[in-house]
Design a protein around this motif. Structure first.
Motif, short mmCIF file in Angstrom:
data_model
loop_
_atom_site.label_atom_id
_atom_site.label_comp_id
_atom_site.label_asym_id
_atom_site.label_seq_id
_atom_site.Cartn_x
_atom_site.Cartn_y
_atom_site.Cartn_z
N ALA A 155 11.96 20.51 4.98
CA ALA A 155 11.22 20.48 3.71
C ALA A 155 10.31 19.25 3.63
O ALA A 155 9.16 19.35 3.21
N PHE A 156 10.81 18.09 4.04
CA PHE A 156 10.00 16.87 4.04
C PHE A 156 8.85 16.99 5.05
O PHE A 156 7.75 16.50 4.82
N ASN A 157 9.13 17.65 6.16
CA ASN A 157 8.11 17.81 7.20
C ASN A 157 6.94 18.66 6.70
O ASN A 157 5.80 18.48 7.12
N GLU A 158 7.23 19.59 5.79
CA GLU A 158 6.18 20.42 5.22
C GLU A 158 5.34 19.64 4.20
O GLU A 158 4.17 19.94 3.98
N ALA A 159 5.97 18.61 3.60
CA ALA A 159 5.27 17.82 2.57
C ALA A 159 4.55 16.62 3.16
O ALA A 159 3.53 16.17 2.62
N LEU A 160 5.08 16.07 4.25
CA LEU A 160 4.52 14.85 4.87
C LEU A 160 4.31 15.07 6.36
O LEU A 160 5.10 15.79 6.99
N PRO A 161 3.30 14.44 6.95
CA PRO A 161 3.12 14.55 8.40
C PRO A 161 4.10 13.63 9.14
O PRO A 161 3.74 12.56 9.63
N LEU A 162 5.36 14.04 9.20
CA LEU A 162 6.39 13.23 9.87
C LEU A 162 6.09 13.10 11.36
O LEU A 162 5.55 14.01 11.98
N THR A 163 6.46 11.95 11.91
CA THR A 163 6.30 11.74 13.35
C THR A 163 7.65 11.63 14.06
O THR A 163 7.71 11.66 15.28
N GLY A 164 8.73 11.49 13.28
CA GLY A 164 10.05 11.36 13.91
C GLY A 164 11.15 11.23 12.89
O GLY A 164 10.91 11.17 11.68
N VAL A 165 12.38 11.17 13.40
CA VAL A 165 13.58 11.15 12.56
C VAL A 165 14.48 10.00 12.99
O VAL A 165 14.59 9.71 14.18
N ILE A 166 15.09 9.35 11.99
CA ILE A 166 16.19 8.41 12.25
C ILE A 166 17.45 9.05 11.68
O ILE A 166 17.50 9.34 10.48
N LEU A 167 18.42 9.31 12.52
CA LEU A 167 19.68 9.93 12.08
C LEU A 167 20.70 8.83 11.85
O LEU A 167 21.13 8.15 12.78
N THR A 168 21.06 8.60 10.57
CA THR A 168 21.99 7.51 10.24
C THR A 168 23.43 7.99 10.18
O THR A 168 23.69 9.19 10.13
N LYS A 169 24.36 7.03 10.19
CA LYS A 169 25.80 7.30 10.08
C LYS A 169 26.28 8.28 11.15
O LYS A 169 27.22 9.05 10.94
N ALA A 170 25.61 8.24 12.30
CA ALA A 170 25.97 9.14 13.41
C ALA A 170 27.35 8.82 13.95
O ALA A 170 28.02 9.68 14.52
N ASP A 171 27.80 7.56 13.78
CA ASP A 171 29.12 7.18 14.26
C ASP A 171 30.22 7.80 13.42
O ASP A 171 31.35 7.93 13.86
N GLY A 172 29.90 8.23 12.20
CA GLY A 172 30.92 8.81 11.32
C GLY A 172 30.96 10.32 11.35
O GLY A 172 31.81 10.94 10.72
N ASP A 173 30.03 10.96 12.10
CA ASP A 173 29.98 12.41 12.16
C ASP A 173 30.59 12.90 13.46
O ASP A 173 30.00 12.75 14.53
N ALA A 174 31.79 13.48 13.37
CA ALA A 174 32.49 13.93 14.57
C ALA A 174 31.90 15.22 15.13
O ALA A 174 32.21 15.62 16.24
N ARG A 175 31.02 15.89 14.35
CA ARG A 175 30.51 17.19 14.79
C ARG A 175 29.18 17.06 15.53
O ARG A 175 29.01 17.59 16.60
N GLY A 176 28.20 16.38 14.94
CA GLY A 176 26.94 16.13 15.63
C GLY A 176 25.93 17.25 15.57
O GLY A 176 24.94 17.24 16.31
N GLY A 177 26.16 18.25 14.69
CA GLY A 177 25.25 19.40 14.62
C GLY A 177 23.82 19.05 14.29
O GLY A 177 22.89 19.65 14.82
N ALA A 178 23.62 18.05 13.42
CA ALA A 178 22.26 17.67 13.01
C ALA A 178 21.45 17.18 14.21
O ALA A 178 20.28 17.52 14.36
N ALA A 179 22.09 16.40 15.06
CA ALA A 179 21.39 15.86 16.24
C ALA A 179 20.95 16.97 17.18
O ALA A 179 19.92 16.87 17.86
N LEU A 180 21.74 18.06 17.23
CA LEU A 180 21.41 19.17 18.12
C LEU A 180 20.41 20.14 17.51
O LEU A 180 19.85 20.97 18.21
N SER A 181 20.20 20.07 16.20
CA SER A 181 19.37 21.06 15.51
C SER A 181 18.00 20.56 15.10
O SER A 181 17.03 21.30 15.11
#
Length: 458
Positions: A235-261
């Motif tokens: 949704a943000f990408n449609e509103a702004l010309p994003l160039t990249g993503v910073i994925l925070t709190k990755a150490d607390g996510d045991a699943r990691g789905g966001a990083a793969l998607s």
């Protein structure tokens, strides 16, 4: 991160090991398990379907190489497709612009934008040798301005003053002007958290983007919100010309789905992972290293880079010289090793990056070994220099004083002394026999050779 997925995939790949050929039947059965594992890890359904389809088409009919069994062959296919899903290679920041290179941070409230600004400022200052200015354009939360000023002071970068009474565009203009006059290389602009459905706030950040004209527009997202992270990024990408993503709190996510998607859904690369609360807990995102970690093959390159940055080389050389001359490895040396290990993310962080040691990292976490290391350090700090250098000569009265001074028990001290004795024996093996002998001595301390040192697994 990825602990659950790593466990599931490890069990799945074992099932096809030893087969003479990858057949339609064993590939289908394995991919069913892979599909379930990815969905449980919160990977977006379209990404799972595409990934499984690509692995299937590559794996069907593949002849097993002479040196590889089917499990290894299949693992290589899965690894290369995981890398493809996440973006092939690390995409660094584009700072090739007339200074100052402006970087705009956007995202939801509570995603960790302000902390990420400080982490990125430290990263650019220390690793890229850039002169960095930070500024807060979050006029809705005065605490955000104060927080960024505090963090900037902590990492030693300049924070341009701003006020809740100012307009974000006016703050950006003033900061850019100051950065030009003071010859800053990079300007990082922190913005207010906003929901993509709040049209007024989205219009505000679009206007801010137009005024600042950033070379990078980074979307900061909390990995803990799982699949919603991907939808929000889109949704943000449609509103702004994003160039990249910073994925925070990755150490607390045991699943990691966001990083793969997130790469496949938005088309925008993950550039950094936030791996903790400390201001140096920011890692460039390397898809090949992450894929290797997911499949339990470790991440040696990241470990080497981290060691290069964080290990005190002077202390390390001093210890090597000391041991090679046959001098005693004492408790002060042990304390130095514990502190350096903690600087590199503790034993769990090390295990996660070593091939085949992912499960050991979880065991270490469950055994709360970080707490045990703190107990050991407290005991050593409670000793006099003489006691640290002569641990064999501790009398009962000295032991009593040490435990009372550190708030520990006599059993903790005895365990420390026993563990020190084991390490001292290992260090002695280095004299004249080199590293090979020392590694053989470590056999009893590693998986397959008797588990963890006595007391450390309890």
């Amino acid at each position: 991160m990825f602990d659950n997925l790593q466990d599931r995939l490890a069990g799945t790949f074992k099932k096809i090991t030893g087969k003479a050929r990858l057949t339609d039947d064993n590939i289908q059965a394995t991919l069913r398990e892979v599909r379930k594992a990815l969905l449980e890890a919160d990977v977006a359904l379209p990404v799972v379907k595409d990934f499984v389809g690509r692995v299937r088409s590559r794996a069907l009919g593949t002849q097993v190489g002479k040196a590889l069994n089917p499990g290894q062959q299949f693992l290589r296919i899965v690894e290369s497709e995981l890398v493809a899903v996440m973006g092939e290679a690390n995409e660094s920041l584009n700072l090739a612009a007339r200074p100052p290179a402006v970087i705009l941070m956007a995202g939801l409230q509570g995603a960790g934008k302000t902390t990420s600004v400080a982490k990125l400022a430290k990263f650019l200052t220390e690793r890229e040798k850039k002169k960095v200015l930070v500024v807060s354009a979050d006029v809705y939360r005065p605490a955000a301005i104060a927080q960024l000023q505090t963090l900037a002071g902590e990492i030693g970068v300049e924070c341009f003053p701003s006020s809740a009474d100012d307009k974000p565009t006016a703050i950006a203009n003033a900061a850019i002007d100051h950065a030009k006059r003071q010859f800053f290389d990079v300007l990082l602009i922190d913005t207010a958290g906003r929901l993509h459905v709040d049209e007024a706030l989205m219009e505000e950040i679009r206007e801010l983007h137009r005024v600042a004209d950033p070379v990078e527009t980074l979307f900061v997202i909390d990995a803990m919100i799982g699949q919603d992270a991907v939808n929000t990024a889109q949704a943000f990408n449609e509103a702004l010309p994003l160039t990249g993503v910073i994925l925070t709190k990755a150490d607390g996510d045991a699943r990691g789905g966001a990083a793969l998607s997130v790469r496949q859904v938005t088309g925008k690369p993950i550039k950094f992972l936030g791996m903790g609360e400390k201001v140096d807990a920011l890692e460039p995102f390397h898809p090949d290293r992450i894929a290797s970690r997911i499949l339990g093959m470790g991440d040696i390159m990241s470990l080497i880079e981290e060691a290069e940055r964080k290990i005190d080389k002077a202390k390390a050389e001093k210890l090597v010289k000391k041991v090679s001359k046959g001098k005693r490895f004492d408790l002060e040396d042990l304390r130095d090793q514990l502190q350096q290990m903690q600087d590199m993310g503790g034993l769990t962080g090390l295990m996660d990056k070593l091939p085949g040691m992912g499960n050991m990292g979880q065991m270490v976490q469950q055994a709360d070994m970080g707490k045990q290391f703190k107990v050991m350090e407290a005991l050593i700090n409670s000793m006099t220099p003489w006691e640290r250098q002569n641990p064999d000569n501790l009398t009962s009265s000295r032991k009593r004083r040490i435990t009372q001074g550190s708030g520990t028990q006599i059993q903790d001290l005895n365990r420390l002394l026993k563990q020190h004795k084991q390490m001292e024996k290992m260090m002695k093996k280095m004299k004249g026999g080199g590293m090979a002998k020392m590694m053989r001595g470590m056999g009893g301390m590693l998986p397959g050779g008797g588990g963890l040192p006595p007391g450390m697994g309890r």
